[in-house]
Motif scaffolding. Structure first.
Motif, short mmCIF file in Angstrom:
data_model
loop_
_atom_site.label_atom_id
_atom_site.label_comp_id
_atom_site.label_asym_id
_atom_site.label_seq_id
_atom_site.Cartn_x
_atom_site.Cartn_y
_atom_site.Cartn_z
N LYS A 94 0.86 -1.25 -0.22
CA LYS A 94 0.23 -0.34 -0.14
C LYS A 94 1.16 1.45 0.18
O LYS A 94 0.68 2.22 -0.66
CB LYS A 94 -0.32 0.30 1.26
N CYS A 95 1.58 1.51 1.00
CA CYS A 95 3.18 2.40 0.66
C CYS A 95 3.88 2.48 0.01
O CYS A 95 3.76 3.87 -0.86
CB CYS A 95 4.07 1.93 1.89
N VAL A 96 3.95 1.86 -0.94
CA VAL A 96 4.67 1.71 -2.43
C VAL A 96 3.72 2.28 -3.31
O VAL A 96 4.56 2.75 -4.03
CB VAL A 96 5.31 0.24 -2.91
N ARG A 97 2.52 1.52 -3.83
CA ARG A 97 1.82 2.51 -4.54
C ARG A 97 1.19 3.45 -3.67
O ARG A 97 1.05 4.40 -5.05
CB ARG A 97 0.25 1.68 -4.48
N GLU A 98 1.37 4.47 -3.09
CA GLU A 98 0.52 5.19 -2.65
C GLU A 98 2.08 6.65 -3.04
O GLU A 98 1.64 7.37 -3.40
CB GLU A 98 -0.24 6.21 -0.60
N CYS A 99 3.11 6.28 -2.97
CA CYS A 99 4.28 6.59 -2.98
C CYS A 99 4.86 6.44 -4.33
O CYS A 99 4.36 8.58 -4.96
CB CYS A 99 5.30 5.99 -2.27
N ALA A 100 4.33 5.90 -5.29
CA ALA A 100 4.92 5.70 -6.91
C ALA A 100 3.57 7.00 -7.35
O ALA A 100 3.91 7.60 -8.37
CB ALA A 100 4.90 4.49 -7.30
N GLU A 101 2.04 6.69 -6.54
CA GLU A 101 1.24 7.51 -7.06
C GLU A 101 1.92 9.44 -7.07
O GLU A 101 1.64 10.21 -8.33
CB GLU A 101 -0.06 7.09 -6.77
N LYS A 102 2.00 9.38 -5.85
CA LYS A 102 2.40 10.61 -5.66
C LYS A 102 3.53 11.42 -5.94
O LYS A 102 3.29 12.38 -6.87
CB LYS A 102 3.05 10.11 -4.01
N LYS A 103 4.25 10.51 -6.69
CA LYS A 103 6.13 10.61 -7.57
C LYS A 103 4.99 10.63 -9.01
O LYS A 103 5.76 11.98 -9.95
CB LYS A 103 6.48 9.55 -7.67
N ALA A 104 3.99 10.38 -9.53
CA ALA A 104 3.76 10.27 -10.91
C ALA A 104 3.18 11.71 -10.74
O ALA A 104 2.76 12.49 -12.42
CB ALA A 104 3.04 8.87 -10.82
#
Length: 196
Positions: A183-193
């Motif tokens: 969940k953390c990695v997905r949210e982080c990657a979405e924010k970076k995107a």
């Protein structure tokens, strides 16, 4: 695992055994199904998508046995015992697969094209931020240690012994930590995107 052919008669027998009133029987059926899903997730360590299928297979098998006039005093207890057999039948090869132990990929559309290593950066950040307790970080790193053979049963048995827990409890704990990281990695990657 052999699929059963659930008949309407078998299903109706199961509902009737759960409760004579149709509306209460439907509620009890859903409650029993949810308990079976939880059993497969928490006791067996399998993901919910598979747990749903295994719970359905269990209830199908119970209904089939009721249709064959098998003596069943307690449908709930019988269903749990059947779930254990379903789990065993599900196959050693599937359990050894580790239930998809690798962290799932973040969908490509959430990652910037020019930065393919963003997930790794996110994973590092999440290991520091989302997994707060040092023993949890140690557990998840040891559980997925590639050099030790991340799908090696003996490695995980040894790790469970070293941590003073059962292998099943180790799998459940690792699964919970993996979901937190996912969940953390997905949210982080979405924010970076999104450039946040």
């Amino acid at each position: 695992m052999n699929p059963t052919n659930l008949t309407n008669n078998g299903f109706q027998l199961l509902l009737a055994r759960l409760d004579p009133a149709a509306d209460r029987a439907a509620e009890k059926y859903e409650d029993l199904r949810l308990r079976l899903v939880k059993y497969f997730v928490w006791s067996c360590g399998c993901p919910e998508s598979r747990a749903d299928d295994l719970a359905d297979a269990t209830l199908d098998r119970v209904a089939s046995k009721l249709e064959q006039d098998t003596a069943v005093d307690n449908v709930r207890a019988y269903s749990l015992a059947t779930a254990r057999f379903i789990w065993l039948e599900h196959g050693r090869e599937v359990r050894e697969d580790g239930w998809g132990d690798d962290l799932p990929d973040v969908p490509a559309e959430t990652l910037p094209d020019d930065e393919p290593d963003e997930r790794y950066k996110c994973l590092e950040a999440c290991m520091d931020g989302a997994i707060r307790h040092p023993s949890d970080r140690e557990l998840i790193l040891a559980y997925y240690d590639a050099e030790a053979g991340e799908k090696n049963k003996d490695h995980r048995k040894e790790l469970a012994r070293r941590l003073g827990m059962e292998v099943g409890a180790l799998k459940v704990r690792a699964c919970r930590l993996r979901k937190t990281l996912e969940k953390c990695v997905r949210e982080c990657a979405e924010k970076k995107a999104q450039g946040l």
